[in-house]
Design a protein around this motif. Sequence first.
Motif, mmCIF file in Angstrom:
data_model
loop_
_atom_site.group_PDB
_atom_site.id
_atom_site.type_symbol
_atom_site.label_atom_id
_atom_site.label_comp_id
_atom_site.label_asym_id
_atom_site.label_seq_id
_atom_site.Cartn_x
_atom_site.Cartn_y
_atom_site.Cartn_z
ATOM 1 N N VAL A 21 0.941 -1.230 -0.067
ATOM 2 C CA VAL A 21 -0.128 -0.044 0.057
ATOM 3 C C VAL A 21 0.973 1.222 -0.043
ATOM 4 C CG1 VAL A 21 -1.530 1.278 1.295
ATOM 5 C CG2 VAL A 21 -1.970 -1.161 1.304
ATOM 6 N N THR A 22 1.832 1.178 0.878
ATOM 7 C CA THR A 22 2.706 2.296 0.957
ATOM 8 C C THR A 22 3.489 2.622 -0.394
ATOM 9 O OG1 THR A 22 3.445 1.849 3.303
ATOM 10 C CG2 THR A 22 4.880 3.251 2.009
ATOM 11 N N CYS A 23 4.036 1.655 -1.066
ATOM 12 C CA CYS A 23 4.746 1.689 -2.228
ATOM 13 C C CYS A 23 3.715 2.218 -3.471
ATOM 14 C CB CYS A 23 5.283 0.622 -3.000
ATOM 15 S SG CYS A 23 6.689 0.012 -1.749
ATOM 16 N N LEU A 24 2.494 1.658 -3.532
ATOM 17 C CA LEU A 24 1.626 1.956 -4.453
ATOM 18 C C LEU A 24 0.998 3.367 -4.297
ATOM 19 C CD1 LEU A 24 -0.728 -1.014 -4.954
ATOM 20 C CD2 LEU A 24 1.112 -0.119 -6.521
ATOM 21 N N ALA A 25 1.015 3.968 -3.022
ATOM 22 C CA ALA A 25 0.553 5.449 -2.962
ATOM 23 C C ALA A 25 1.716 6.326 -3.052
ATOM 24 C CB ALA A 25 0.412 5.566 -1.463
ATOM 25 N N ALA A 26 3.001 5.899 -2.900
ATOM 26 C CA ALA A 26 4.217 6.784 -3.051
ATOM 27 C C ALA A 26 4.449 6.848 -4.734
ATOM 28 C CB ALA A 26 5.430 6.123 -2.607
ATOM 29 N N ALA A 27 4.037 5.976 -5.249
ATOM 30 C CA ALA A 27 4.102 5.809 -7.107
ATOM 31 C C ALA A 27 2.967 7.041 -7.321
ATOM 32 C CB ALA A 27 3.968 4.556 -7.372
ATOM 33 N N ALA A 28 1.843 7.047 -6.690
ATOM 34 C CA ALA A 28 0.872 7.994 -7.296
ATOM 35 C C ALA A 28 1.015 9.364 -6.916
ATOM 36 C CB ALA A 28 -0.314 7.328 -6.639
ATOM 37 N N GLN A 29 1.929 9.891 -6.265
ATOM 38 C CA GLN A 29 2.017 11.067 -5.885
ATOM 39 C C GLN A 29 2.375 11.990 -6.737
ATOM 40 O OE1 GLN A 29 3.397 12.089 -1.604
ATOM 41 N NE2 GLN A 29 3.888 9.993 -1.584
ATOM 42 N N ALA A 30 2.686 11.947 -7.963
ATOM 43 C CA ALA A 30 3.280 12.790 -8.922
ATOM 44 C C ALA A 30 2.011 13.479 -9.378
ATOM 45 C CB ALA A 30 3.768 11.948 -10.249
ATOM 46 N N GLN A 31 2.168 14.791 -9.667
ATOM 47 C CA GLN A 31 1.148 15.815 -10.167
ATOM 48 C C GLN A 31 1.858 16.812 -11.223
ATOM 49 O OE1 GLN A 31 -1.398 17.643 -7.040
ATOM 50 N NE2 GLN A 31 -1.953 19.141 -8.717
ATOM 51 N N THR A 32 1.146 16.727 -12.369
ATOM 52 C CA THR A 32 1.408 17.669 -13.230
ATOM 53 C C THR A 32 1.627 18.991 -12.764
ATOM 54 O OG1 THR A 32 0.814 16.148 -14.960
ATOM 55 C CG2 THR A 32 1.262 18.408 -15.681
ATOM 56 N N GLN A 33 2.560 19.886 -13.055
ATOM 57 C CA GLN A 33 2.697 21.192 -12.338
ATOM 58 C C GLN A 33 2.102 22.128 -13.851
ATOM 59 O OE1 GLN A 33 3.240 22.518 -9.442
ATOM 60 N NE2 GLN A 33 3.247 20.209 -8.841
ATOM 61 N N ALA A 34 1.148 22.986 -13.426
ATOM 62 C CA ALA A 34 0.548 23.897 -14.467
ATOM 63 C C ALA A 34 1.435 25.385 -14.519
ATOM 64 C CB ALA A 34 -0.786 24.236 -14.229
ATOM 65 N N PRO A 35 1.388 25.651 -15.493
ATOM 66 C CA PRO A 35 2.061 27.277 -15.526
ATOM 67 C C PRO A 35 1.406 28.162 -14.596
ATOM 68 C CG PRO A 35 1.513 26.385 -17.824
ATOM 69 C CD PRO A 35 0.892 25.769 -16.892
ATOM 70 N N ASN A 36 2.026 29.619 -14.132
ATOM 71 C CA ASN A 36 1.515 30.165 -13.237
ATOM 72 C C ASN A 36 0.167 30.956 -13.792
ATOM 73 O OD1 ASN A 36 3.668 30.111 -11.694
ATOM 74 N ND2 ASN A 36 4.983 31.645 -12.497
ATOM 75 N N GLY A 37 -0.713 31.214 -12.955
ATOM 76 C CA GLY A 37 -1.993 31.544 -13.120
ATOM 77 C C GLY A 37 -2.954 30.384 -13.899
ATOM 78 N N GLN A 38 -2.692 29.204 -13.950
ATOM 79 C CA GLN A 38 -3.532 28.232 -14.199
ATOM 80 C C GLN A 38 -3.478 27.214 -13.251
ATOM 81 O OE1 GLN A 38 -2.491 26.604 -18.193
ATOM 82 N NE2 GLN A 38 -1.603 28.546 -18.917
ATOM 83 N N LYS A 39 -4.988 26.600 -13.568
ATOM 84 C CA LYS A 39 -5.262 25.465 -12.403
ATOM 85 C C LYS A 39 -4.602 24.336 -12.796
ATOM 86 C CE LYS A 39 -9.274 23.057 -10.975
ATOM 87 N NZ LYS A 39 -10.770 22.730 -11.115
ATOM 88 N N PRO A 40 -3.961 23.839 -11.740
ATOM 89 C CA PRO A 40 -3.124 22.742 -11.871
ATOM 90 C C PRO A 40 -3.804 21.348 -12.519
ATOM 91 C CG PRO A 40 -3.405 23.002 -9.481
ATOM 92 C CD PRO A 40 -4.021 24.042 -10.312
ATOM 93 N N GLU A 41 -3.066 20.588 -13.022
ATOM 94 C CA GLU A 41 -3.702 19.353 -13.539
ATOM 95 C C GLU A 41 -4.011 18.440 -12.212
ATOM 96 O OE1 GLU A 41 -4.535 18.363 -16.635
ATOM 97 O OE2 GLU A 41 -4.088 20.176 -17.354
ATOM 98 N N SER A 43 -4.065 15.332 -10.030
ATOM 99 C CA SER A 43 -3.244 14.571 -9.769
ATOM 100 C C SER A 43 -3.410 13.162 -9.931
ATOM 101 C CB SER A 43 -2.831 14.649 -8.304
ATOM 102 O OG SER A 43 -3.895 14.065 -7.356
ATOM 103 N N THR A 44 -2.629 11.993 -9.758
ATOM 104 C CA THR A 44 -2.941 10.746 -10.024
ATOM 105 C C THR A 44 -4.027 10.249 -9.014
ATOM 106 O OG1 THR A 44 -0.906 10.435 -10.860
ATOM 107 C CG2 THR A 44 -2.034 8.457 -10.411
ATOM 108 N N TYR A 45 -3.886 10.913 -7.761
ATOM 109 C CA TYR A 45 -4.878 10.499 -6.739
ATOM 110 C C TYR A 45 -6.290 10.808 -7.228
ATOM 111 C CZ TYR A 45 -1.267 9.158 -3.297
ATOM 112 O OH TYR A 45 -0.216 8.550 -2.653
ATOM 113 N N TYR A 348 0.163 11.104 5.618
ATOM 114 C CA TYR A 348 -1.041 11.395 4.661
ATOM 115 C C TYR A 348 -0.326 11.395 2.964
ATOM 116 C CZ TYR A 348 -3.056 13.398 8.791
ATOM 117 O OH TYR A 348 -3.748 13.311 10.038
ATOM 118 N N PHE A 349 -0.922 10.341 2.596
ATOM 119 C CA PHE A 349 -0.571 10.171 1.128
ATOM 120 C C PHE A 349 -1.467 11.294 0.236
ATOM 121 C CE2 PHE A 349 0.731 6.083 2.682
ATOM 122 C CZ PHE A 349 1.921 6.083 2.496
#
Length: 388
Positions: A21-41, A43-45, A348-349
């Motif tokens: 569970v820990t490993c899968l959760a850690a793998a899902a933490q990536a989130q695409t960063q949006a340019p300034n002023g735009q709503k972020p994409e 996350s995988t979660y 907190y993942f």
Amino acid sequence: MLRLHQRYIRRPDLFAAFALVTCLAAAAQAQTQAPNGQKPEPSTYDKIWTAFTQFYKDDGNPVVQQVLFSGRYQYEFAAIDADQGDHDEWNVRRLRLGPRITLLRTLTLHAEVELNPQERDPLYVRITDAYVQWNKSSRLVMTVGKQGVPFTIDGATSSKELLTIDRSVIGNNIWFPQEYMPGVSVSGQKAPWVYRGGVYSSGAMNPEFGEFNGDYFTLALVGYDFAKRLGAKAAVLTGNYVYQHPDQDNTFTRPLEHTVSVHVRFEDDVWGLRTDLSGATGYLGQSDLWAVTAMPFVNLTPKLQVVGRYSYMGSADPNGIRLGTYENRLVAGRGDEYTELYLGANYYFYGHKLKLQTGLQWADMNDRANDGGEYAGFSWTTGVRVGW
């Protein structure tokens, strides 16, 4: 303490499940960063939870706007090393699931059942939520049906959002741990005030709505939010009062006639504190009770949190206090003075929707009657919490 650790590692298969569970959760933490002023994409979660829980959504539909799948899964290991003996177990502590449907833009239909996949006989345990809620605005919300009754700091906190892995002695004695009762309530907020009032049935308990053969109890709650004044994330002072008409058939609840609780919930970016001062008068042989708890916590990182708790409860007469869930496995009797110290950590993942919790507790209960309620020992509980 060594024995607690040894019991845990004797189950490598389940230890591996926690690691997975820990490993899968850690793998899902990536989130695409949006340019300034735009709503972020998202996350995988976000994508996983939306795909899993959102069955239907159409704000343009005048009848049904949304159908969600709600619930929680909580799995844990607990071990006790006490003067009265030892105990350890793996436990599916809670598994609840059901639909939440938004209708006609102002109505919510919500139902959940609790299941027991560990023993499977019976698999079905009870209905928890089963209500209709009318929500025209945040100032007035009316709920009719089986619903949670939030009083005391523990009782007002969903098991999805507890900072300690389990509730304190107040939650097991002064609050009504059945939690879900049939009734009618109104609630709302008009900053900085919040309020709730309700009338509930407290008759003979069954897995559904009860037998309606007992009496009733009422809840009144008023709170004031100081967060803006203090520049904090949260700072709410709340007072609760519960009156229950005494009746021997009121088995949904504890036999307490008057219950008063004053609690504070404070949180800043780095630290926070929750406190509760409660008292209750008993009937049908239940002693009067009073209790205090203080729960400070520190956010070491945005995801790692350390939590402490001190709790004390006193009983006017012998045999007025019940032990907690796992302590009660060793000592079924009751006592009259209980003290607890707790130290734990949460990771907190995905906020309270996916987290790992662990806590070490020392507890001591005196028993003036000397009839089997004395307890002194350490317990360790660790587990995964998933909410949706």
